[in-house]
Design a protein around this motif. Structure first.
Motif, PDB file in Angstrom:
ATOM      1  N   MET A   1       0.815  -1.213   0.000  1.00 53.26           N
ATOM      2  CA  MET A   1       0.000   0.000   0.000  1.00 53.26           C
ATOM      3  C   MET A   1       0.854   1.271   0.000  1.00 53.26           C
ATOM      4  O   MET A   1       0.554   2.225  -0.700  1.00 53.26           O
ATOM      5  CB  MET A   1      -0.934   0.015   1.212  1.00 53.26           C
ATOM      6  CG  MET A   1      -1.825  -1.224   1.314  1.00 53.26           C
ATOM      7  SD  MET A   1      -2.799  -1.555  -0.160  1.00 53.26           S
ATOM      8  CE  MET A   1      -3.960  -0.220  -0.091  1.00 53.26           C
ATOM      9  N   THR A   2       1.919   1.274   0.824  1.00 52.91           N
ATOM     10  CA  THR A   2       2.716   2.493   0.979  1.00 52.91           C
ATOM     11  C   THR A   2       4.077   2.430   0.305  1.00 52.91           C
ATOM     12  O   THR A   2       4.708   3.461   0.100  1.00 52.91           O
ATOM     13  CB  THR A   2       2.953   2.778   2.473  1.00 52.91           C
ATOM     14  OG1 THR A   2       3.785   1.747   3.017  1.00 52.91           O
ATOM     15  CG2 THR A   2       1.641   2.861   3.240  1.00 52.91           C
ATOM     16  N   GLY A   3       4.545   1.228   0.015  1.00 55.41           N
ATOM     17  CA  GLY A   3       5.893   1.061  -0.535  1.00 55.41           C
ATOM     18  C   GLY A   3       6.966   1.131   0.531  1.00 55.41           C
ATOM     19  O   GLY A   3       8.155   1.040   0.214  1.00 55.41           O
ATOM     20  N   ALA A   4       6.574   1.281   1.792  1.00 54.35           N
ATOM     21  CA  ALA A   4       7.549   1.330   2.882  1.00 54.35           C
ATOM     22  C   ALA A   4       8.153  -0.062   3.093  1.00 54.35           C
ATOM     23  O   ALA A   4       7.484  -1.072   2.882  1.00 54.35           O
ATOM     24  CB  ALA A   4       6.881   1.819   4.171  1.00 54.35           C
ATOM     25  N   PRO A   5       9.413  -0.122   3.513  1.00 51.23           N
ATOM     26  CA  PRO A   5      10.035  -1.438   3.723  1.00 51.23           C
ATOM     27  C   PRO A   5       9.490  -2.143   4.961  1.00 51.23           C
ATOM     28  O   PRO A   5       9.157  -1.506   5.961  1.00 51.23           O
ATOM     29  CB  PRO A   5      11.516  -1.099   3.903  1.00 51.23           C
ATOM     30  CG  PRO A   5      11.539   0.310   4.381  1.00 51.23           C
ATOM     31  CD  PRO A   5      10.344   0.979   3.766  1.00 51.23           C
ATOM     32  N   ASP A   6       9.384  -3.447   4.859  1.00 52.22           N
ATOM     33  CA  ASP A   6       9.014  -4.313   5.973  1.00 52.22           C
ATOM     34  C   ASP A   6      10.174  -5.268   6.216  1.00 52.22           C
ATOM     35  O   ASP A   6      10.841  -5.704   5.262  1.00 52.22           O
ATOM     36  CB  ASP A   6       7.756  -5.129   5.643  1.00 52.22           C
ATOM     37  CG  ASP A   6       6.499  -4.284   5.620  1.00 52.22           C
ATOM     38  OD1 ASP A   6       6.380  -3.373   6.457  1.00 52.22           O
ATOM     39  OD2 ASP A   6       5.636  -4.531   4.764  1.00 52.22           O
ATOM     40  N   PHE A   7      10.385  -5.629   7.464  1.00 52.15           N
ATOM     41  CA  PHE A   7      11.510  -6.473   7.846  1.00 52.15           C
ATOM     42  C   PHE A   7      11.020  -7.644   8.673  1.00 52.15           C
ATOM     43  O   PHE A   7      10.103  -7.496   9.486  1.00 52.15           O
ATOM     44  CB  PHE A   7      12.530  -5.669   8.666  1.00 52.15           C
ATOM     45  CG  PHE A   7      13.038  -4.461   7.952  1.00 52.15           C
ATOM     46  CD1 PHE A   7      14.142  -4.535   7.123  1.00 52.15           C
ATOM     47  CD2 PHE A   7      12.391  -3.238   8.090  1.00 52.15           C
ATOM     48  CE1 PHE A   7      14.608  -3.421   6.448  1.00 52.15           C
ATOM     49  CE2 PHE A   7      12.849  -2.110   7.423  1.00 52.15           C
ATOM     50  CZ  PHE A   7      13.962  -2.203   6.595  1.00 52.15           C
ATOM     51  N   ALA A   8      11.637  -8.799   8.475  1.00 51.88           N
ATOM     52  CA  ALA A   8      11.242  -9.993   9.217  1.00 51.88           C
ATOM     53  C   ALA A   8      12.448 -10.873   9.516  1.00 51.88           C
ATOM     54  O   ALA A   8      13.489 -10.781   8.853  1.00 51.88           O
ATOM     55  CB  ALA A   8      10.214 -10.807   8.429  1.00 51.88           C
ATOM     56  N   HIS A   9      12.278 -11.692  10.495  1.00 51.11           N
ATOM     57  CA  HIS A   9      13.211 -12.768  10.833  1.00 51.11           C
ATOM     58  C   HIS A   9      12.472 -14.050  10.458  1.00 51.11           C
ATOM     59  O   HIS A   9      11.466 -14.385  11.085  1.00 51.11           O
ATOM     60  CB  HIS A   9      13.504 -12.704  12.335  1.00 51.11           C
ATOM     61  CG  HIS A   9      14.473 -13.728  12.825  1.00 51.11           C
ATOM     62  ND1 HIS A   9      15.400 -13.437  13.783  1.00 51.11           N
ATOM     63  CD2 HIS A   9      14.654 -15.030  12.535  1.00 51.11           C
ATOM     64  CE1 HIS A   9      16.110 -14.515  14.053  1.00 51.11           C
ATOM     65  NE2 HIS A   9      15.664 -15.498  13.303  1.00 51.11           N
ATOM     66  N   LEU A  10      12.935 -14.732   9.412  1.00 49.31           N
ATOM     67  CA  LEU A  10      12.290 -15.962   8.961  1.00 49.31           C
ATOM     68  C   LEU A  10      13.060 -17.176   9.454  1.00 49.31           C
ATOM     69  O   LEU A  10      14.296 -17.176   9.455  1.00 49.31           O
ATOM     70  CB  LEU A  10      12.246 -16.039   7.435  1.00 49.31           C
ATOM     71  CG  LEU A  10      11.487 -14.967   6.674  1.00 49.31           C
ATOM     72  CD1 LEU A  10      11.553 -15.251   5.176  1.00 49.31           C
ATOM     73  CD2 LEU A  10      10.055 -14.867   7.140  1.00 49.31           C
TER      74      LEU A  10
ATOM     75  N   PRO B   1       3.667  -5.758  15.706  1.00 48.10           N
ATOM     76  CA  PRO B   1       4.372  -6.821  14.984  1.00 48.10           C
ATOM     77  C   PRO B   1       3.363  -7.875  14.534  1.00 48.10           C
ATOM     78  O   PRO B   1       2.375  -8.134  15.214  1.00 48.10           O
ATOM     79  CB  PRO B   1       5.328  -7.392  16.031  1.00 48.10           C
ATOM     80  CG  PRO B   1       4.704  -7.079  17.340  1.00 48.10           C
ATOM     81  CD  PRO B   1       3.894  -5.814  17.142  1.00 48.10           C
ATOM     82  N   ILE B   2       3.588  -8.422  13.370  1.00 45.08           N
ATOM     83  CA  ILE B   2       2.721  -9.479  12.843  1.00 45.08           C
ATOM     84  C   ILE B   2       3.594 -10.713  12.647  1.00 45.08           C
ATOM     85  O   ILE B   2       4.576 -10.674  11.908  1.00 45.08           O
ATOM     86  CB  ILE B   2       2.084  -9.070  11.501  1.00 45.08           C
ATOM     87  CG1 ILE B   2       1.235  -7.818  11.670  1.00 45.08           C
ATOM     88  CG2 ILE B   2       1.261 -10.220  10.919  1.00 45.08           C
ATOM     89  CD1 ILE B   2       0.723  -7.229  10.364  1.00 45.08           C
TER      90      ILE B   2
ATOM     91  N   PRO C   1      11.932 -14.797  20.110  1.00 43.62           N
ATOM     92  CA  PRO C   1      11.014 -14.313  21.145  1.00 43.62           C
ATOM     93  C   PRO C   1       9.958 -13.357  20.593  1.00 43.62           C
ATOM     94  O   PRO C   1      10.140 -12.768  19.524  1.00 43.62           O
ATOM     95  CB  PRO C   1      11.936 -13.581  22.117  1.00 43.62           C
ATOM     96  CG  PRO C   1      13.130 -13.199  21.302  1.00 43.62           C
ATOM     97  CD  PRO C   1      13.280 -14.265  20.242  1.00 43.62           C
ATOM     98  N   GLY C   2       8.868 -13.230  21.336  1.00 39.17           N
ATOM     99  CA  GLY C   2       7.881 -12.217  21.020  1.00 39.17           C
ATOM    100  C   GLY C   2       8.563 -10.864  20.956  1.00 39.17           C
ATOM    101  O   GLY C   2       9.608 -10.662  21.575  1.00 39.17           O
ATOM    102  N   TYR C   3       8.008  -9.941  20.225  1.00 40.11           N
ATOM    103  CA  TYR C   3       8.712  -8.680  19.978  1.00 40.11           C
ATOM    104  C   TYR C   3       8.988  -7.900  21.255  1.00 40.11           C
ATOM    105  O   TYR C   3       8.111  -7.588  22.032  1.00 40.11           O
ATOM    106  CB  TYR C   3       7.923  -7.771  19.024  1.00 40.11           C
ATOM    107  CG  TYR C   3       8.732  -6.546  18.705  1.00 40.11           C
ATOM    108  CD1 TYR C   3       9.776  -6.640  17.794  1.00 40.11           C
ATOM    109  CD2 TYR C   3       8.527  -5.346  19.350  1.00 40.11           C
ATOM    110  CE1 TYR C   3      10.562  -5.546  17.532  1.00 40.11           C
ATOM    111  CE2 TYR C   3       9.310  -4.252  19.083  1.00 40.11           C
ATOM    112  CZ  TYR C   3      10.330  -4.356  18.171  1.00 40.11           C
ATOM    113  OH  TYR C   3      11.126  -3.272  17.915  1.00 40.11           O
ATOM    114  N   ARG C   4      10.261  -7.628  21.463  1.00 36.17           N
ATOM    115  CA  ARG C   4      10.759  -6.756  22.521  1.00 36.17           C
ATOM    116  C   ARG C   4      12.056  -6.145  22.014  1.00 36.17           C
ATOM    117  O   ARG C   4      13.103  -6.366  22.603  1.00 36.17           O
ATOM    118  CB  ARG C   4      11.038  -7.533  23.805  1.00 36.17           C
ATOM    119  CG  ARG C   4       9.796  -7.945  24.516  1.00 36.17           C
ATOM    120  CD  ARG C   4      10.123  -8.397  25.905  1.00 36.17           C
ATOM    121  NE  ARG C   4       8.896  -8.827  26.540  1.00 36.17           N
ATOM    122  CZ  ARG C   4       8.813  -9.777  27.417  1.00 36.17           C
ATOM    123  NH1 ARG C   4       9.882 -10.411  27.795  1.00 36.17           N
ATOM    124  NH2 ARG C   4       7.659 -10.106  27.923  1.00 36.17           N
ATOM    125  N   GLY C   5      11.997  -5.505  20.887  1.00 38.59           N
ATOM    126  CA  GLY C   5      13.221  -5.006  20.279  1.00 38.59           C
ATOM    127  C   GLY C   5      13.987  -6.165  19.701  1.00 38.59           C
ATOM    128  O   GLY C   5      15.160  -6.349  19.957  1.00 38.59           O
TER     129      GLY C   5
END
Length: 154
Positions: A54-63, A126-127, A148-152
């Motif tokens: 939608m926005t073109g903003a970057p998304d980051f993940a740990h896969l 976070p998703i 871990p669940g998101y905490r930085g």
């Protein structure tokens, strides 16, 4: 490298450009030298990126991708290039995560596969997206993904 086993690989052993999109990316496989032995393989991609559609903003993940191979293994350079092809691809977290799983299952027909997509927050939320092909084979050690669940996250 044996030409009989590895001769069909097109990306390994030389310079390869990052594919422009996941659709253009070529995932390659090699024969599993131990197809009668059940064992787990893990790939971790802590710097996965894609774009918000939608926005073109970057998304980051740990896969984290775990699988129990059957007759085939994914060739790791082709996997790296496939994952990198999402860098300029606009899609929601759920699609990115499940599309990676779908392509790997289609290519490998593994005995079992799971993926954990631990996405960093956008808009303060976070998703995390999880998928697996079914129950893992009995007797195969499948370690926890331990993200871990998101905490930085990091």
């Amino acid at each position: 490298m044996s030409d009989e086993i590895y001769g069909g690989l097109t990306q390994l052993g030389g310079r390869s450009e990052l594919p422009a999109s996941p659709e253009e990316a070529v995932l390659e496989r090699v024969p599993n030298a131990q197809p009668s032995m059940e064992y787990a393989v893990r790939f971790t991609a802590p710097e996965f990126t894609s774009l918000c559609p939608m926005t073109g903003a970057p998304d980051f993940a740990h896969l984290v991708i775990d699988y129990v191979p059957g007759d085939w293994l994914v060739e790791s350079k082709s996997l790296k290039l496939f994952l990198g092809s999402f860098r300029n691809h606009g899609a929601f977290h759920e699609f990115c995560t499940t599309e990676i799983a779908r392509r790997l299952v289609e290519l490998l027909d593994p005995k079992w596969l799971r993926i954990g997509g631990y996405w960093y927050p956008r808009g303060g939320i976070p998703i995390d997206v999880f998928w697996q092909s079914g129950a893992p084979p009995k007797g195969v050690w499948i370690p926890a993904q331990d993200v871990p669940g998101y905490r930085g996250r990091g």
